[in-house]
Design a protein around this motif. Structure first.
Motif, PDB file in Angstrom:
ATOM      1  N   UNK A 206      -3.598  70.248  13.925  1.00  0.00           N
ATOM      2  CA  UNK A 206      -3.272  69.328  15.002  1.00  0.00           C
ATOM      3  C   UNK A 206      -4.346  68.284  15.201  1.00  0.00           C
ATOM      4  N   UNK A 207      -5.426  68.413  14.441  1.00  0.00           N
ATOM      5  CA  UNK A 207      -6.555  67.491  14.498  1.00  0.00           C
ATOM      6  C   UNK A 207      -7.037  67.301  13.060  1.00  0.00           C
ATOM      7  N   UNK A 208      -7.336  66.066  12.680  1.00  0.00           N
ATOM      8  CA  UNK A 208      -7.783  65.816  11.308  1.00  0.00           C
ATOM      9  C   UNK A 208      -9.053  64.980  11.287  1.00  0.00           C
ATOM     10  N   UNK A 209      -9.650  64.920  10.110  1.00  0.00           N
ATOM     11  CA  UNK A 209     -10.829  64.086   9.885  1.00  0.00           C
ATOM     12  C   UNK A 209     -10.399  62.695   9.430  1.00  0.00           C
ATOM     13  N   UNK A 210     -11.286  61.735   9.596  1.00  0.00           N
ATOM     14  CA  UNK A 210     -10.987  60.363   9.196  1.00  0.00           C
ATOM     15  C   UNK A 210     -10.614  60.269   7.715  1.00  0.00           C
ATOM     16  N   UNK A 211     -11.260  61.067   6.884  1.00  0.00           N
ATOM     17  CA  UNK A 211     -10.990  60.975   5.448  1.00  0.00           C
ATOM     18  C   UNK A 211      -9.590  61.471   5.080  1.00  0.00           C
ATOM     19  N   UNK A 212      -8.936  62.214   6.002  1.00  0.00           N
ATOM     20  CA  UNK A 212      -7.586  62.719   5.751  1.00  0.00           C
ATOM     21  C   UNK A 212      -6.525  61.987   6.578  1.00  0.00           C
ATOM     22  N   UNK A 213      -6.931  60.967   7.314  1.00  0.00           N
ATOM     23  CA  UNK A 213      -6.026  60.335   8.277  1.00  0.00           C
ATOM     24  C   UNK A 213      -4.813  59.696   7.609  1.00  0.00           C
TER      25      UNK A 213
END
Length: 229
Positions: A206-213
């Motif tokens: 439900x939350x991701x990192x910028x590199x996976x956005x």
């Protein structure tokens, strides 16, 4: 399928009837809430505690004469820094971009299915800062399969479910949990739409990192396409 294509599919549905909270609530009962890193007022709030954050959310609702606060899709937040579940030694891998829509309202509030579907899976995700009790529904619309996720529920919500159980549009499927069971947050529903579930069961990021956005923003569509808030 892209979010644009999904939006076109939903255009064939009666958007006024799609809801996850009490349908008697009007759109004027909802107020938008900004929990992003760009909200300077949060710099004075200890967002690491459910009590303090809850006071902030409830005051926001009261100030705007509302009943529900909502928001958060693709919002970059600092509230996840408190938990090692979201952090990484590589700053670019820190998960702090929210992929669902949060609906902030009291514990024990009933939650309803916005569309016909079936229970795909359910689980109590007990990491600190995680969903707590979670339900995933599987939906079929115009031969398209997609999923909706409901996080931060009560324990009772997942006690009598079974995989494959049919769910009708408007049917109550759960109630909200409190901070003791929902990952230590003020009571709220995390509502997320997922295209490809990637073999997850009872859980999905439900939350991701910028590199996976780029991937997650295409795979997890804006819930407002469905709810129209």
């Amino acid at each position: 399928m892209s979010s644009k294509a999904f939006s076109q599919i939903l255009a064939h549905l009666n958007q006024q009837s799609l809801y996850v909270l009490d349908p008697s609530l009007s759109k004027s009962d909802y107020v938008k809430l900004d929990l992003s890193i760009h909200n300077k007022t949060l710099e004075q709030v200890d967002v690491s505690t459910s009590e303090t954050l809850g006071t902030y959310v409830n005051n926001h609702i009261k100030t705007h004469n509302a009943k529900v606060a909502y928001g958060g899709y693709l919002e970059t937040r600092n509230i996840y820094k408190r938990s090692t579940y979201f952090n990484d030694t590589n700053p670019e891998a820190e998960r702090n971009i929210h992929l669902g829509l949060d609906l902030w309202i009291a514990a024990e509030t009933p939650i309803y299915a916005p569309l016909d579907g079936e229970v795909h899976s359910f689980k109590n995700n007990t990491n600190f800062g995680d969903y707590g009790p979670t339900i995933l529904l599987k939906h079929y619309v115009d031969d398209i399969v997609f999923y909706t996720l409901y996080g931060h529920l009560s324990i009772a919500s997942i006690q009598n479910l079974r995989v494959g159980q049919s769910i009708e549009q408007g049917q109550q499927i759960a109630t909200l949990g409190d901070a003791s069971v929902n990952g230590d947050y003020p009571p709220h529903l995390h509502f997320q739409i997922i295209n490809d579930l990637q073999d997850y069961k009872g859980d999905y990021p439900g939350v991701c990192a910028m590199l996976d956005l780029e991937f997650y923003s295409e795979n997890c569509w804006d819930p407002n396409l469905l709810l129209g808030l």
